[in-house]
Structure formats: structure tokens, C-alpha cells
Motif scaffolding. Structure first.
Motif, PDB file in Angstrom:
ATOM      1  N   SER A 191     -30.538  64.223  18.536  1.00  9.35           N
ATOM      2  CA  SER A 191     -31.436  65.373  18.631  1.00  9.35           C
ATOM      3  C   SER A 191     -32.511  65.339  17.552  1.00  9.35           C
ATOM      4  O   SER A 191     -32.354  64.689  16.512  1.00  9.35           O
ATOM      5  CB  SER A 191     -30.629  66.675  18.526  1.00  9.35           C
ATOM      6  N   ASN A 206     -36.120  66.726  21.910  1.00  8.09           N
ATOM      7  CA  ASN A 206     -36.866  65.494  22.068  1.00  8.09           C
ATOM      8  C   ASN A 206     -37.954  65.791  23.091  1.00  8.09           C
ATOM      9  O   ASN A 206     -38.247  66.954  23.363  1.00  8.09           O
ATOM     10  CB  ASN A 206     -35.946  64.351  22.522  1.00  8.09           C
ATOM     11  N   ASN A 255     -35.499  63.947  17.329  1.00  6.92           N
ATOM     12  CA  ASN A 255     -36.145  62.687  16.980  1.00  6.92           C
ATOM     13  C   ASN A 255     -37.457  62.466  17.733  1.00  6.92           C
ATOM     14  O   ASN A 255     -38.092  61.443  17.573  1.00  6.92           O
ATOM     15  CB  ASN A 255     -35.193  61.509  17.226  1.00  6.92           C
ATOM     16  N   TRP A 256     -37.837  63.405  18.565  1.00  7.14           N
ATOM     17  CA  TRP A 256     -39.101  63.366  19.299  1.00  7.14           C
ATOM     18  C   TRP A 256     -39.259  62.117  20.157  1.00  7.14           C
ATOM     19  O   TRP A 256     -40.351  61.578  20.290  1.00  7.14           O
ATOM     20  CB  TRP A 256     -40.285  63.544  18.336  1.00  7.14           C
ATOM     21  N   ASN A 279     -36.492  69.942  25.926  1.00  7.18           N
ATOM     22  CA  ASN A 279     -37.066  68.673  26.336  1.00  7.18           C
ATOM     23  C   ASN A 279     -38.130  68.949  27.385  1.00  7.18           C
ATOM     24  O   ASN A 279     -38.568  70.085  27.546  1.00  7.18           O
ATOM     25  CB  ASN A 279     -35.965  67.739  26.877  1.00  7.18           C
TER      26      ASN A 279
END
Length: 170
Positions: free
Chosen positions: A107, A137, A109-110, A161
């Protein structure tokens, strides 16, 4: 099993894989953050090798087998605040060596997606994975076929997301 003078350490294959994961996160992070990414994960090149089961942040191992069971890699990728949407895909092949991995937190961490160096059906190597956290993300619907290959998954977090479309509606 790694045994040195009666000392039980993590498996060398898994230690090597963990260092590859660290290198990956450094490669997809902005320059200048190298020393802030998993600083406790050190190899022989760093001069002070340590047991990845006992001294490495975010790593939890089975006490008996010394295999990695849990990886908490939330907020490992480092980006400048204004550039958090730069496209980057998580290489899931990096996790194949962990035969006993049950929990994986990626989670915050883009990541905009995931990929593997091999076909989806080879993903059976994570057959023990029960918990996957991909929250916060930028992944989209393209992740869904991949998730279908995780046959032991009981907990999945995809909150915050970019997953849209009729397939995801209740």
C-alpha cells in the motif's frame, strides 16, 4: 537451510530476493532517497550483513523454517509530493522466491499497475498468499485477471485506487 556455526539465518535465495526488491524500489523512486529506502536491508556489499529474519524492517519469517512469511512494504517507494502520479508498475516476479509468503503489503506506493516477467499462470509460486494490500495506489481494472490467479487469497485491500467499471460494482 542456511546454517553457519549453528546460527540459523534466513535462506540465501530469499535474502537475495529481498535485496532485489530493495533495488527495485530504489530504481522506481526519485533520486536522493536511496538511503531512506529499507536502510536495514543490508548485504555483504554494504559491509554489515545481518539476518533478514531478525533485523530487517517489514520482514517476518517462520521461526522454524526461517522462510519469509510476511512482507510489509507500505510507503516504500519515495516520490516528490508533486509527482506522485508518475507511472510505475510493481514487478510481482520479485516475490516468486517466497514460497511461504502469506501476507504482502504494497500500500501507499503509487503503483499504476503490476506486471510479471513470466505469464500469469506461473504466478502459482505465491500459492500461500492469504493477504494482499494494494490500497492507496493507482491500479485499475487491468489488475483483476491477475488477482484471479491468487487462489489462497482471503483478504484483499484495493481501497483508494482507480478501479472502475461494471465488473467492480456490487
Amino acid at each position: 537451510m542456511n546454517e553457519m556455526q549453528g546460527y540459523k539465518a534466513c535462506l540465501e535465495t530469499e535474502r537475495t530476493a529481498l535485496l532485489a526488491i530493495k533495488s527495485f524500489f530504489i530504481s522506481v523512486s526519485d533520486v536522493g532517497y536511496d538511503d531512506k529506502i529499507l536502510p536495514s536491508w543490508v548485504g555483504e556489499d554494504d559491509g554489515m550483513p545481518s539476518d533478514c529474519c531478525d533485523a530487517w524492517e517489514g520482514v517476518m519469517c517462520n521461526a522454524t523454517t526461517r522462510r519469509v512469511m510476511q512482507l510489509s512494504l507500505n510507503y516504500t517507494r519515495r516520490l516528490k509530493y508533486y509527482d506522485r502520479t508518475s507511472a510505475s508498475f510493481m514487478n510481482m516476479s520479485l516475490f516468486h522466491p517466497f514460497e511461504e509468503l502469506q501476507s504482502l503489503d504494497l500500500s501507499e506506493n503509487w503503483f499504476t499497475g503490476i506486471y510479471e516477467n513470466r505469464a500469469y499462470d506461473s504466478f502459482g509460486s505465491l500459492k500461500q498468499l492469504k493477504m494482499l494490500n494494494l490500497g492507496f495506489n493507482y491500479v485499475n481494472d487491468s489488475i483483476l485477471p491477475y488477482l484471479n490467479t491468487l487462489t489462497s487469497l482471503t483478504t484483499l485491500n484495493l481501497s483508494y485506487n482507480k478501479i472502475e467499471g461494471s465488473r467492480t460494482k456490487q
